[in-house]
Design an enzyme around this catalytic site. Structure first.
Site, PDB file in Angstrom:
ATOM      1  N   HIS A 136      -8.411 -20.466 -11.207  1.00 19.47           N
ATOM      2  CA  HIS A 136      -7.845 -19.422 -10.349  1.00 19.47           C
ATOM      3  C   HIS A 136      -7.655 -19.904  -8.910  1.00 19.47           C
ATOM      4  O   HIS A 136      -6.599 -19.700  -8.308  1.00 19.47           O
ATOM      5  CB  HIS A 136      -8.749 -18.192 -10.381  1.00 19.47           C
ATOM      6  CG  HIS A 136      -8.272 -17.073  -9.519  1.00 19.47           C
ATOM      7  ND1 HIS A 136      -7.102 -16.385  -9.747  1.00 19.47           N
ATOM      8  CD2 HIS A 136      -8.803 -16.517  -8.391  1.00 19.47           C
ATOM      9  CE1 HIS A 136      -6.929 -15.456  -8.839  1.00 19.47           C
ATOM     10  NE2 HIS A 136      -7.954 -15.509  -7.993  1.00 19.47           N
TER      11      HIS A 136
ATOM     12  N   HIS B 118      -1.837 -14.839  -4.071  1.00 17.25           N
ATOM     13  CA  HIS B 118      -2.011 -14.399  -5.444  1.00 17.25           C
ATOM     14  C   HIS B 118      -0.689 -14.072  -6.143  1.00 17.25           C
ATOM     15  O   HIS B 118      -0.628 -14.078  -7.365  1.00 17.25           O
ATOM     16  CB  HIS B 118      -2.936 -13.173  -5.502  1.00 17.25           C
ATOM     17  CG  HIS B 118      -4.378 -13.509  -5.275  1.00 17.25           C
ATOM     18  ND1 HIS B 118      -4.818 -14.113  -4.114  1.00 17.25           N
ATOM     19  CD2 HIS B 118      -5.475 -13.348  -6.053  1.00 17.25           C
ATOM     20  CE1 HIS B 118      -6.126 -14.292  -4.193  1.00 17.25           C
ATOM     21  NE2 HIS B 118      -6.549 -13.838  -5.358  1.00 17.25           N
TER      22      HIS B 118
ATOM     23  N   ASN C 181      -4.597 -10.279  -1.310  1.00 16.80           N
ATOM     24  CA  ASN C 181      -3.781 -10.921  -2.337  1.00 16.80           C
ATOM     25  C   ASN C 181      -2.951 -12.081  -1.784  1.00 16.80           C
ATOM     26  O   ASN C 181      -2.037 -12.567  -2.468  1.00 16.80           O
ATOM     27  CB  ASN C 181      -2.847  -9.891  -2.985  1.00 16.80           C
ATOM     28  CG  ASN C 181      -3.605  -8.885  -3.823  1.00 16.80           C
ATOM     29  OD1 ASN C 181      -4.542  -9.232  -4.532  1.00 16.80           O
ATOM     30  ND2 ASN C 181      -3.220  -7.627  -3.728  1.00 16.80           N
TER      31      ASN C 181
ATOM     32  N   ARG D  13     -20.307   6.356 -20.036  1.00 20.74           N
ATOM     33  CA  ARG D  13     -19.638   6.874 -18.826  1.00 20.74           C
ATOM     34  C   ARG D  13     -20.211   6.288 -17.524  1.00 20.74           C
ATOM     35  O   ARG D  13     -20.095   6.897 -16.471  1.00 20.74           O
ATOM     36  CB  ARG D  13     -19.691   8.407 -18.789  1.00 20.74           C
ATOM     37  CG  ARG D  13     -18.890   9.065 -19.905  1.00 20.74           C
ATOM     38  CD  ARG D  13     -18.735  10.553 -19.638  1.00 20.74           C
ATOM     39  NE  ARG D  13     -17.846  11.147 -20.636  1.00 20.74           N
ATOM     40  CZ  ARG D  13     -18.267  11.749 -21.759  1.00 20.74           C
ATOM     41  NH1 ARG D  13     -19.561  11.828 -21.999  1.00 20.74           N
ATOM     42  NH2 ARG D  13     -17.414  12.276 -22.604  1.00 20.74           N
TER      43      ARG D  13
ATOM     44  N   GLU E 267      -7.338  -0.337  -2.932  1.00 22.88           N
ATOM     45  CA  GLU E 267      -6.182  -1.203  -2.702  1.00 22.88           C
ATOM     46  C   GLU E 267      -4.892  -0.404  -2.520  1.00 22.88           C
ATOM     47  O   GLU E 267      -3.845  -0.698  -3.102  1.00 22.88           O
ATOM     48  CB  GLU E 267      -6.019  -2.207  -3.843  1.00 22.88           C
ATOM     49  CG  GLU E 267      -5.222  -3.444  -3.450  1.00 22.88           C
ATOM     50  CD  GLU E 267      -5.235  -4.528  -4.508  1.00 22.88           C
ATOM     51  OE1 GLU E 267      -4.274  -5.285  -4.556  1.00 22.88           O
ATOM     52  OE2 GLU E 267      -6.212  -4.612  -5.272  1.00 22.88           O
TER      53      GLU E 267
ATOM     54  N   LYS F  36     -14.670  -9.860   3.631  1.00 19.51           N
ATOM     55  CA  LYS F  36     -14.181  -9.072   2.497  1.00 19.51           C
ATOM     56  C   LYS F  36     -14.849  -7.705   2.468  1.00 19.51           C
ATOM     57  O   LYS F  36     -14.200  -6.703   2.152  1.00 19.51           O
ATOM     58  CB  LYS F  36     -14.406  -9.797   1.176  1.00 19.51           C
ATOM     59  CG  LYS F  36     -13.908  -8.946   0.022  1.00 19.51           C
ATOM     60  CD  LYS F  36     -13.581  -9.650  -1.247  1.00 19.51           C
ATOM     61  CE  LYS F  36     -12.935  -8.681  -2.240  1.00 19.51           C
ATOM     62  NZ  LYS F  36     -12.689  -9.265  -3.559  1.00 19.51           N
TER      63      LYS F  36
ATOM     64  N   HIS G 199      -1.070 -15.909  -9.415  1.00 17.97           N
ATOM     65  CA  HIS G 199      -1.180 -15.224 -10.707  1.00 17.97           C
ATOM     66  C   HIS G 199      -0.024 -15.584 -11.627  1.00 17.97           C
ATOM     67  O   HIS G 199      -0.205 -15.729 -12.847  1.00 17.97           O
ATOM     68  CB  HIS G 199      -1.223 -13.709 -10.490  1.00 17.97           C
ATOM     69  CG  HIS G 199      -2.573 -13.194 -10.115  1.00 17.97           C
ATOM     70  ND1 HIS G 199      -2.795 -11.900  -9.689  1.00 17.97           N
ATOM     71  CD2 HIS G 199      -3.791 -13.794 -10.089  1.00 17.97           C
ATOM     72  CE1 HIS G 199      -4.083 -11.733  -9.430  1.00 17.97           C
ATOM     73  NE2 HIS G 199      -4.699 -12.865  -9.659  1.00 17.97           N
TER      74      HIS G 199
ATOM     75  N   LYS H  87     -13.641  -4.217  -8.342  1.00 19.16           N
ATOM     76  CA  LYS H  87     -12.534  -4.376  -9.278  1.00 19.16           C
ATOM     77  C   LYS H  87     -13.055  -5.049 -10.549  1.00 19.16           C
ATOM     78  O   LYS H  87     -13.487  -6.204 -10.512  1.00 19.16           O
ATOM     79  CB  LYS H  87     -11.411  -5.205  -8.645  1.00 19.16           C
ATOM     80  CG  LYS H  87     -10.663  -4.450  -7.551  1.00 19.16           C
ATOM     81  CD  LYS H  87      -9.749  -5.337  -6.746  1.00 19.16           C
ATOM     82  CE  LYS H  87      -8.543  -5.773  -7.520  1.00 19.16           C
ATOM     83  NZ  LYS H  87      -7.562  -6.468  -6.662  1.00 19.16           N
TER      84      LYS H  87
ATOM     85  N   GLU I 100     -10.813 -19.283  -1.960  1.00 22.29           N
ATOM     86  CA  GLU I 100     -11.022 -17.900  -1.539  1.00 22.29           C
ATOM     87  C   GLU I 100     -11.677 -17.831  -0.164  1.00 22.29           C
ATOM     88  O   GLU I 100     -11.363 -16.954   0.643  1.00 22.29           O
ATOM     89  CB  GLU I 100     -11.867 -17.155  -2.574  1.00 22.29           C
ATOM     90  CG  GLU I 100     -11.209 -17.002  -3.936  1.00 22.29           C
ATOM     91  CD  GLU I 100      -9.999 -16.074  -3.917  1.00 22.29           C
ATOM     92  OE1 GLU I 100      -9.813 -15.314  -2.937  1.00 22.29           O
ATOM     93  OE2 GLU I 100      -9.217 -16.113  -4.891  1.00 22.29           O
TER      94      GLU I 100
ATOM     95  N   ARG J  38      -6.352  -3.455   1.961  1.00 22.26           N
ATOM     96  CA  ARG J  38      -6.959  -4.377   1.001  1.00 22.26           C
ATOM     97  C   ARG J  38      -5.916  -5.275   0.336  1.00 22.26           C
ATOM     98  O   ARG J  38      -6.253  -6.347  -0.185  1.00 22.26           O
ATOM     99  CB  ARG J  38      -7.734  -3.587  -0.058  1.00 22.26           C
ATOM    100  CG  ARG J  38      -8.541  -4.460  -1.013  1.00 22.26           C
ATOM    101  CD  ARG J  38      -9.496  -3.620  -1.839  1.00 22.26           C
ATOM    102  NE  ARG J  38     -10.187  -4.409  -2.839  1.00 22.26           N
ATOM    103  CZ  ARG J  38     -11.150  -3.946  -3.636  1.00 22.26           C
ATOM    104  NH1 ARG J  38     -11.545  -2.695  -3.522  1.00 22.26           N
ATOM    105  NH2 ARG J  38     -11.734  -4.725  -4.537  1.00 22.26           N
TER     106      ARG J  38
END
Length: 551
Positions: free
Chosen positions: A451, A434, A431, A307, A423, A413, A438, A329, A371, A427
């Site tokens: 990427h 992206h 993207n 946990r 997000e 960031k 993606h 993330k 990035e 935030r």
């Protein structure tokens, strides 16, 4: 000169140095000193008259004199002028005599604050920045030229969306953290502060072997479970383990094959088995050492095993340093989509040793610049200018330029993540590029593009869409293209069917109510989110970005 028993605030005009310094002094029961007030006292005249009658050189002399006098004291909160950091002597003195904290703000925020100050003031003096033909561009240019010096601060706090009280609270927190930090650790730092966590990001050249000291600083006492890319552990594993063992930590080292295929449910299960076999307990910490794949995978392990175990992100790729390691993330891939199984789980610390970039394959390094460029395009035009002006040095990984670029990108960031942990709002602008990026990765089975390469192509598509919608000019589009290509990034992909990419876009997890949410440019350093864009507009952009071959 004694211990660092002062707090010294640096930063551009209107970032709040004077107001914050007063409040911090009140909170700590310290003295307060505004360097501009001391210059006026020494000169016997106000600052506009000093510039007019004696010139800027004389003002700088008086500023340095005032700083020397101030730094003889202790337990002072000192607000410096925006240009005080330009002097080598001033910077050295500030570093010796205080914890230096830079208050940051975006050029657009500074411009709006300057206008408000001018409108709300009865003074006939007009700030020189507003007197320029193009005030915003003047701010961008001047701030960009000073940014490398602001980056030398011990800590950076973005003030755009914070009250004076909130900034003051962060200054006190930063002062406490920096004073307790072990000697020899990186000076360049910023903080992510969300509703659930608060953690520092440290950036420097050659600091990997100090990780053990940092874990002690954080109060972590269990074993160090290193989950690392096998290639990275081959290069740095012994050095990392030696540094941890020096501080008394027992180390469990688990290697992961490099590549996106490791971010799988199968690898996740193998790691769980290894943790059980090694009798890992809740007091132990997971150290994610490598690129974004390991950061996501090990982060998800830390979030879910027992946990939740303390997580330390140790990124060794450029993309991971400025993006994947920051913000919590963590995820693994599903055969039908990237990052579909994941969580938000913040680390306790991010440590980026920029020297590890020297052993990164050239293509991986180039991919990472996408990035960094993205952060400038959507958040701060002064970073774009810095990248353009220092491109050659950054490409060859000049240690100081590299640290500065990464530090500025990381701070941007960190600011966004602090405002929007999960997000649900701002935030989303991270993207940018992206949506198409993606989809390109998915449409090519995650095998053709790295990427950053896919994101670079996606950013060109998003910029072209922004232009088609009248948000930006062709000059902005071409400036972005020139910057991406200058760093060796692709801006176009051939041989891929636009229809295949569009289908992948519509399956993306960021789609809401069947509508693709686009992050677009409104200007250099400013992004907006738009939905409801017609398939015709999108198809035209994909045709321009991907070409007609492959249909």
């Amino acid at each position: 000169m004694g211990a660092k028993e002062n707090i010294i605030l640096t930063g551009f005009s209107t970032t709040g140095k004077s107001q914050v310094a007063r409040e911090v002094a009140s909170r700590l029961g310290w003295g307060y000193l505004d360097l501009d007030d001391e210059v006026v006292r020494l000169a016997g005249k106000d600052i506009p008259r000093i510039f007019q009658e004696d010139g800027e050189a004389r003002f700088r002399e008086l500023e340095s004199q005032a700083l020397r006098e101030a730094c003889r004291g202790e337990k002072l909160v000192i607000a410096t002028g925006g240009g005080a950091i330009l002097s080598d002597e001033n910077r050295e003195l500030m570093a010796q005599r205080g914890v230096v904290i830079c208050l940051e703000a975006r050029p657009e925020t500074i411009y709006e604050r300057l206008k408000e100050d001018a409108e709300g003031s009865s003074s006939p003096v007009v700030r020189p920045l507003l007197a320029a033909n193009d005030p915003l561009q003047r701010i961008i240019s001047l701030k960009g030229s000073r940014q490398p010096f602001y980056a030398l601060a011990d800590w950076t706090i973005h003030t755009d969306n914070l009250t004076v009280s909130q900034v003051s609270q962060e200054v006190v927190r930063a002062w406490q953290l920096v004073r307790g930090r072990p000697a020899g650790l990186p000076r360049t730092s910023c903080q992510v502060t969300t509703l659930t966590e608060s953690y520092p990001i440290l950036v420097d050249w050659g600091c990997l072997d100090r990780l053990g000291s940092l874990l002690r600083w954080l109060g972590l006492s269990g074993r160090a479970v290193v989950i690392g890319d096998e290639t990275v552990l081959f290069l740095y594993g012994q050095r990392l383990q030696a540094g941890l063992e020096r501080e008394g930590y027992a180390v469990v080292s688990l290697g992961v094959p490099p590549g996106e295929s490791s971010k799988s449910l199968e690898m996740l299960s193998r790691l769980y088995d290894a943790l059980v076999e090694n009798k890992v307990e809740r007091g132990d910490s997971v150290l994610a050492v490598g690129g974004g794949v390991v950061g996501d995978l090990a982060g998800f392990v830390a979030a879910t095993f027992l946990r939740g175990l303390p997580l330390i992100q140790v990124p060794t790729t450029l993309a991971a340093m400025v993006d994947a390691s920051i913000g919590g993330k963590v995820a693994v891939n599903h055969p039908l989509g990237k990052n579909l199984i994941g969580a938000f789980y913040q680390p306790r610390l991010v440590l980026a040793d920029t020297q590890t970039l020297t052993t990164l394959p050239q293509r991986e390094l180039t991919s990472g610049w996408a990035e960094v460029i993205k952060h400038g395009l959507i958040l701060d035009a002064s970073l774009v200018t810095f990248l353009e002006e220092n491109m050659a040095g950054l490409i060859r990984l000049d240690p100081e330029l590299t640290r500065q670029a990464i530090s500025q990108s990381v701070a941007l960031k960190a600011q966004v993540v602090s405002e929007d942990e999960r997000e649900t709002g701002r935030r989303t602008i991270l993207n940018y590029g992206h949506t198409i990026g993606h989809a390109l990765e998915a449409a090519t089975g995650y095998e053709r593009f790295l990427h950053g390469e896919a994101v670079a192509i996606g950013m060109m598509g998003a910029a072209l869409l922004s232009q088609r919608l009248g948000l930006i000019t062709s000059e902005v589009v071409e400036r972005q293209r020139h910057l991406l290509e200058g760093f060796g990034l692709p801006t176009r992909a051939e041989g891929i069917a636009p229809a295949q990419v569009l289908q992948a876009m519509e399956l993306d997890k960021k789609v809401r109510a069947g509508q693709i949410r686009w992050v677009l440019l409104k200007g250099m350093g400013e992004a907006v989110i738009r939905s409801g864009i017609s398939r015709g507009e999108v198809a035209a952009v994909l045709e321009a970005t991907l070409g007609s071959s492959g249909n």
